[in-house]
Design a protein around this motif. Sequence first.
Motif, PDB file in Angstrom:
ATOM      1  N   GLU A 269      32.196 -86.064   7.821  1.00  0.00           N
ATOM      2  CA  GLU A 269      31.719 -85.513   9.099  1.00  0.00           C
ATOM      3  C   GLU A 269      31.268 -86.656  10.005  1.00  0.00           C
ATOM      4  OE1 GLU A 269      31.359 -82.584  10.491  1.00  0.00           O
ATOM      5  OE2 GLU A 269      31.821 -81.201   8.857  1.00  0.00           O
ATOM      6  N   LYS A 270      31.481 -86.463  11.308  1.00  0.00           N
ATOM      7  CA  LYS A 270      30.929 -87.421  12.263  1.00  0.00           C
ATOM      8  C   LYS A 270      29.791 -86.733  13.002  1.00  0.00           C
ATOM      9  CE  LYS A 270      34.910 -88.972  14.119  1.00  0.00           C
ATOM     10  NZ  LYS A 270      35.729 -89.537  15.205  1.00  0.00           N
ATOM     11  N   TRP A 271      28.601 -87.280  12.928  1.00  0.00           N
ATOM     12  CA  TRP A 271      27.448 -86.644  13.578  1.00  0.00           C
ATOM     13  C   TRP A 271      27.087 -87.394  14.851  1.00  0.00           C
ATOM     14  CZ3 TRP A 271      26.593 -82.139  11.487  1.00  0.00           C
ATOM     15  CH2 TRP A 271      26.827 -81.941  10.127  1.00  0.00           C
ATOM     16  N   SER A 272      26.649 -86.642  15.859  1.00  0.00           N
ATOM     17  CA  SER A 272      26.265 -87.286  17.112  1.00  0.00           C
ATOM     18  C   SER A 272      24.755 -87.510  17.205  1.00  0.00           C
ATOM     19  CB  SER A 272      26.727 -86.436  18.295  1.00  0.00           C
ATOM     20  OG  SER A 272      26.179 -85.128  18.187  1.00  0.00           O
ATOM     21  N   GLY A 273      23.983 -86.745  16.439  1.00  0.00           N
ATOM     22  CA  GLY A 273      22.527 -86.847  16.544  1.00  0.00           C
ATOM     23  C   GLY A 273      21.917 -87.644  15.418  1.00  0.00           C
ATOM     24  N   LYS A 274      20.623 -87.881  15.528  1.00  0.00           N
ATOM     25  CA  LYS A 274      19.903 -88.498  14.424  1.00  0.00           C
ATOM     26  C   LYS A 274      18.478 -87.968  14.380  1.00  0.00           C
ATOM     27  CE  LYS A 274      18.108 -92.841  14.681  1.00  0.00           C
ATOM     28  NZ  LYS A 274      17.990 -94.276  14.981  1.00  0.00           N
TER      29      LYS A 274
ATOM     30  N   LYS B 121       7.738 -95.662   7.251  1.00  0.00           N
ATOM     31  CA  LYS B 121       8.569 -95.012   8.260  1.00  0.00           C
ATOM     32  C   LYS B 121       9.335 -93.906   7.564  1.00  0.00           C
ATOM     33  CE  LYS B 121       9.030 -98.803  11.409  1.00  0.00           C
ATOM     34  NZ  LYS B 121       9.858 -99.475  12.355  1.00  0.00           N
ATOM     35  N   VAL B 122       9.408 -92.775   8.207  1.00  0.00           N
ATOM     36  CA  VAL B 122      10.204 -91.674   7.659  1.00  0.00           C
ATOM     37  C   VAL B 122      11.158 -91.182   8.724  1.00  0.00           C
ATOM     38  CG1 VAL B 122       8.509 -90.916   5.940  1.00  0.00           C
ATOM     39  CG2 VAL B 122       8.399 -89.996   8.270  1.00  0.00           C
ATOM     40  N   GLY B 123      12.246 -90.549   8.274  1.00  0.00           N
ATOM     41  CA  GLY B 123      13.262 -90.048   9.201  1.00  0.00           C
ATOM     42  C   GLY B 123      14.255 -91.133   9.562  1.00  0.00           C
ATOM     43  N   GLY B 124      14.879 -90.979  10.714  1.00  0.00           N
ATOM     44  CA  GLY B 124      15.867 -91.956  11.167  1.00  0.00           C
ATOM     45  C   GLY B 124      17.271 -91.744  10.615  1.00  0.00           C
ATOM     46  N   GLN B 125      17.435 -90.680   9.815  1.00  0.00           N
ATOM     47  CA  GLN B 125      18.757 -90.465   9.208  1.00  0.00           C
ATOM     48  C   GLN B 125      19.811 -90.077  10.254  1.00  0.00           C
ATOM     49  OE1 GLN B 125      15.936 -88.918   8.508  1.00  0.00           O
ATOM     50  NE2 GLN B 125      15.882 -88.103   6.436  1.00  0.00           N
ATOM     51  N   GLU B 126      21.045 -90.487   9.956  1.00  0.00           N
ATOM     52  CA  GLU B 126      22.166 -90.087  10.814  1.00  0.00           C
ATOM     53  C   GLU B 126      23.131 -89.198  10.061  1.00  0.00           C
ATOM     54  OE1 GLU B 126      23.797 -93.706  12.382  1.00  0.00           O
ATOM     55  OE2 GLU B 126      21.892 -94.270  13.299  1.00  0.00           O
ATOM     56  N   THR B 127      22.673 -88.657   8.946  1.00  0.00           N
ATOM     57  CA  THR B 127      23.534 -87.780   8.151  1.00  0.00           C
ATOM     58  C   THR B 127      22.658 -86.884   7.279  1.00  0.00           C
ATOM     59  OG1 THR B 127      25.325 -87.700   6.512  1.00  0.00           O
ATOM     60  CG2 THR B 127      23.784 -89.528   6.338  1.00  0.00           C
ATOM     61  N   LEU B 128      23.309 -85.996   6.537  1.00  0.00           N
ATOM     62  CA  LEU B 128      22.575 -85.109   5.634  1.00  0.00           C
ATOM     63  C   LEU B 128      22.043 -85.918   4.446  1.00  0.00           C
ATOM     64  CD1 LEU B 128      25.000 -82.074   5.805  1.00  0.00           C
ATOM     65  CD2 LEU B 128      22.660 -82.147   6.674  1.00  0.00           C
TER      66      LEU B 128
ATOM     67  N   PHE C  65      25.512 -91.097   1.923  1.00  0.00           N
ATOM     68  CA  PHE C  65      25.564 -92.461   2.461  1.00  0.00           C
ATOM     69  C   PHE C  65      26.903 -92.787   3.101  1.00  0.00           C
ATOM     70  CE2 PHE C  65      22.308 -92.484  -0.788  1.00  0.00           C
ATOM     71  CZ  PHE C  65      21.262 -93.083  -0.117  1.00  0.00           C
ATOM     72  N   SER C  66      27.959 -92.081   2.663  1.00  0.00           N
ATOM     73  CA  SER C  66      29.281 -92.400   3.207  1.00  0.00           C
ATOM     74  C   SER C  66      29.444 -91.888   4.642  1.00  0.00           C
ATOM     75  CB  SER C  66      30.364 -91.807   2.316  1.00  0.00           C
ATOM     76  OG  SER C  66      30.106 -90.436   2.110  1.00  0.00           O
ATOM     77  N   GLU C  67      28.550 -90.983   5.080  1.00  0.00           N
ATOM     78  CA  GLU C  67      28.717 -90.409   6.421  1.00  0.00           C
ATOM     79  C   GLU C  67      27.867 -91.074   7.498  1.00  0.00           C
ATOM     80  OE1 GLU C  67      28.275 -86.188   6.555  1.00  0.00           O
ATOM     81  OE2 GLU C  67      30.165 -85.871   5.522  1.00  0.00           O
ATOM     82  N   GLY C  68      26.786 -91.688   7.092  1.00  0.00           N
ATOM     83  CA  GLY C  68      25.928 -92.265   8.128  1.00  0.00           C
ATOM     84  C   GLY C  68      24.751 -92.998   7.516  1.00  0.00           C
ATOM     85  N   LYS C  69      23.966 -93.604   8.400  1.00  0.00           N
ATOM     86  CA  LYS C  69      22.857 -94.432   7.923  1.00  0.00           C
ATOM     87  C   LYS C  69      21.677 -93.585   7.455  1.00  0.00           C
ATOM     88  CE  LYS C  69      23.722 -98.346  10.948  1.00  0.00           C
ATOM     89  NZ  LYS C  69      23.865 -98.167  12.390  1.00  0.00           N
ATOM     90  N   ILE C  70      21.030 -94.028   6.395  1.00  0.00           N
ATOM     91  CA  ILE C  70      19.784 -93.423   5.914  1.00  0.00           C
ATOM     92  C   ILE C  70      18.796 -94.577   5.760  1.00  0.00           C
ATOM     93  CG2 ILE C  70      18.699 -92.072   4.065  1.00  0.00           C
ATOM     94  CD1 ILE C  70      21.480 -90.891   3.491  1.00  0.00           C
ATOM     95  N   PRO C  71      18.125 -94.937   6.871  1.00  0.00           N
ATOM     96  CA  PRO C  71      17.337 -96.166   6.853  1.00  0.00           C
ATOM     97  C   PRO C  71      16.064 -96.090   6.015  1.00  0.00           C
ATOM     98  CG  PRO C  71      17.099 -95.053   8.970  1.00  0.00           C
ATOM     99  CD  PRO C  71      18.134 -94.294   8.200  1.00  0.00           C
ATOM    100  N   ASN C  72      15.531 -94.886   5.830  1.00  0.00           N
ATOM    101  CA  ASN C  72      14.251 -94.769   5.134  1.00  0.00           C
ATOM    102  C   ASN C  72      14.336 -93.803   3.957  1.00  0.00           C
ATOM    103  OD1 ASN C  72      12.785 -96.363   7.166  1.00  0.00           O
ATOM    104  ND2 ASN C  72      13.230 -94.622   8.501  1.00  0.00           N
ATOM    105  N   ALA C  73      13.806 -94.228   2.822  1.00  0.00           N
ATOM    106  CA  ALA C  73      13.755 -93.346   1.653  1.00  0.00           C
ATOM    107  C   ALA C  73      12.671 -92.294   1.871  1.00  0.00           C
ATOM    108  CB  ALA C  73      13.436 -94.160   0.411  1.00  0.00           C
TER     109      ALA C  73
ATOM    110  N   LEU D 215      21.503 -83.020  13.679  1.00  0.00           N
ATOM    111  CA  LEU D 215      22.570 -84.020  13.582  1.00  0.00           C
ATOM    112  C   LEU D 215      23.687 -83.740  14.588  1.00  0.00           C
ATOM    113  CD1 LEU D 215      22.648 -84.426   9.707  1.00  0.00           C
ATOM    114  CD2 LEU D 215      21.807 -86.088  11.370  1.00  0.00           C
ATOM    115  N   SER D 216      23.760 -82.490  15.052  1.00  0.00           N
ATOM    116  CA  SER D 216      24.737 -82.157  16.087  1.00  0.00           C
ATOM    117  C   SER D 216      24.190 -82.424  17.482  1.00  0.00           C
ATOM    118  CB  SER D 216      25.138 -80.682  15.966  1.00  0.00           C
ATOM    119  OG  SER D 216      25.661 -80.422  14.692  1.00  0.00           O
ATOM    120  N   GLY D 217      22.957 -82.925  17.559  1.00  0.00           N
ATOM    121  CA  GLY D 217      22.463 -83.372  18.865  1.00  0.00           C
ATOM    122  C   GLY D 217      21.240 -82.633  19.393  1.00  0.00           C
TER     123      GLY D 217
END
Lengths: 262, 306
Positions: free
Chosen positions: B8-13, B29-36, B40-48, B235-237
Motif C-alpha cells: 500500500e502507498k499511504w499519503s498520511g502519517k 517520542k511516540v507516533g510518526g508512523q507512515e504505515t500500519l 516495515f516494507s510499506e513505510g517508516k516506523i521511526p519510534n517503537a 494514513l489516508s490523510g
Amino acid sequence: MFIIGELINGMYSNIAAAIKEKDKAAIQKCALEQIKCGADALDINCGPASKQPVVDIQWLVEAVREVTDKTLCLDSSKPQVIESGLKAAGSGSIINSTTADPEKLGLLIPLAKKYNAGLIGLTISAKGIPQNRDQRLELAATIVSACADQDFSTENLYLDPIVMPVNVAQTQMRDILESIREFKIISEPSPKTVVGLSNVSQGTSARNLINRTFLTMAVAFGLDAAILDPLDKDLVDALITAELILNKNIYCDSYLEAYRRK
Amino acid sequence: MVLQAAIEKWSGKIAEVTIGAANAAGVIKVGGQETLPFLFSEGKIPNAPRVAFEVWDVHPEDWPPELAAAWGENLKDPFAWAEACVNKYQAQALCLRLQGAHPDYGNRSAADEAKLAAGLAQKFGLPMIVIGCGDNELDNAMLPAVSEALNGRQCLIGSAAQDNYKTLTAACLADGHSIIAESPIDINIAKQLNILISDMGLPLERIVIDPTTGALGYGLEYAYSIMERARLAALSGDKTVASPFICFVGHEVWKTKEAKVSPEQGVIWEAMTAAALLQAGADILVMRHPAAIEKVKQHIENLMGK
C-alpha cells in the motif's frame, strides 16, 4: 475529491482588470480565499481578453507562487501559453488541457513529461463534442493509448467526459455520469477523472443547485477531481457530505470543518 | 508464478508526540508512523511503542493480591514505587495516577498532588504521564495545579473528554504539556474531540488518543476495530485522527476475574492484551505487573527487529 478552484480566470472581470493593471494583491487574495475554502489546486487562465497570454500567464503564476505552493493548473488551448506557465509554476503542475487530437497529444504529452506535470485530457476532438457514452469512451481510449505510447503514466492523466449544459443536452447527462465510471476501467493503473463543473448549469436559472446536484451524483460515480468555485459553500458542503456518505471520511459532528482542515 | 507483494502507498502519517523535557533524564517520542503497525516494507516506523509503568499517589488497596505481591511494600510510597520502576525494571516512562484526589481514596488536596507530581519528576527526571482520579469536577480543580507544577517538563496529561476538555486543554496550553483525549470506544467522538481541543489552540501534534480499550475477553476486538479504522483514515490523510494511541492496559486487565485466577495467568492476561493492542496501533501501553511489562518490552524489541 481533488478540488481545483476555477476563479483565477481572465473571463471574470475582476481578474481581467487585475491582469491589465498588474494588481498582484487581487490575484493573491483570490488564490488564498479559494485555498481557505478547500481548494487543493488552482486553475490559472488568462482569459480571452489577454493580448499577450504567454507573458500574462507567467505573471499570474508568479503572483500566486508568492503566496502558495499548491498545485496549479495551467489552463489554455495554446501549448506555448501552457509551457510558459509550466516554466514559472514548477514541477507537479497540471496541464489543462489536451484534446484527443493526435497533434495536440503529440505536443502536450511530451510537455507534461518534460515538466513532470499531470495532464487533463478532454474527450473531444476536431470532429466535435461526443454525443453519447461510446463516443466518449472511444476518445478516452485514444488519449490513454497515446499516453501509453509515449510512456506517460495514466496515474497522472485526468480524463474529462465533457460536461454539457443540462438545458442543451439533457439526454446526455446519464451518459456523462456513466462515462466517469467507465473511464476508470480503461487502463491499469486507472486514469483519474475530472469535470469542469460549472458548464452543467450554463444558461439555467438555478445554477448553484444544478452544480451541486450534478457534483454529488458524479461523486457517486467515482469522480476524482472537479474544477469548481470553492467559494460556493453549499457546493463544497454537499461535496464533503457526498464523500461522507460514501465512507471516504469518518463522521464527526464537525465533519465539514474537519474536511476543510485536511 | 511469482507472487507480487501487495504494497500500500499511504499519503498520511501519524503525528509525532514528544514527552519529556530535553534537559531531563529522558525524552520519548511516540507516533510518526507512515504505515500500519510493524509493516516495515510499506513505510517508516521511526519510534517503537513504549510501556509506561503505572504508579499511584496512594496505596492501591483494591489491587488484587496477584498483582500487589509483585510490588510489595513499595506500593505504600510513590517514591519507593517509582524507584523500583526505574532502578529494578529500567522504566522509560512513568504514568502517575492521582487516584488519591478522590474522596473514596483519601481526598488529597490539589496542592499535595501537585507537590507529589513535581517531586517525582524532579527526582527521576523520566518522561511523565499524569492522569486524574476520574471525577470531572475534582480533576478540573486539581489537574491545572499539577500541570503548573510540572511546567516545562512536556508531560502528557489526561484525560479530556467530549463534555469536559476546556479546563485541561487550557492548562496544557499554558504549561507546555500534551493532552490525552479520551473517547468511549467511539471513533466519531475521538475525531470530534481532537477538533474541539485543537480549536482551542493546542496543536494536533500535542494530542494522544485514549480510544478506551477492553481487556482480552472484554470487547478487545471492538477496541481493535476502532483503532484500526482511525489508523487507516489517518494514513489516508485525515489529520484529525492521526494521533498516537495510549492504552490503559493494566487498568482494564486487573479488573477481570481471569487475571485474578493466579499471578501467572494475570501476567499472561496483561501481556496478551498489550500484544493485541500493539497490533491495533497502540503507541503507549500503561501497564502494572513488572513481569508482564518485561514480556511486552521483549515482544516490542522482537517486532521492531532489534
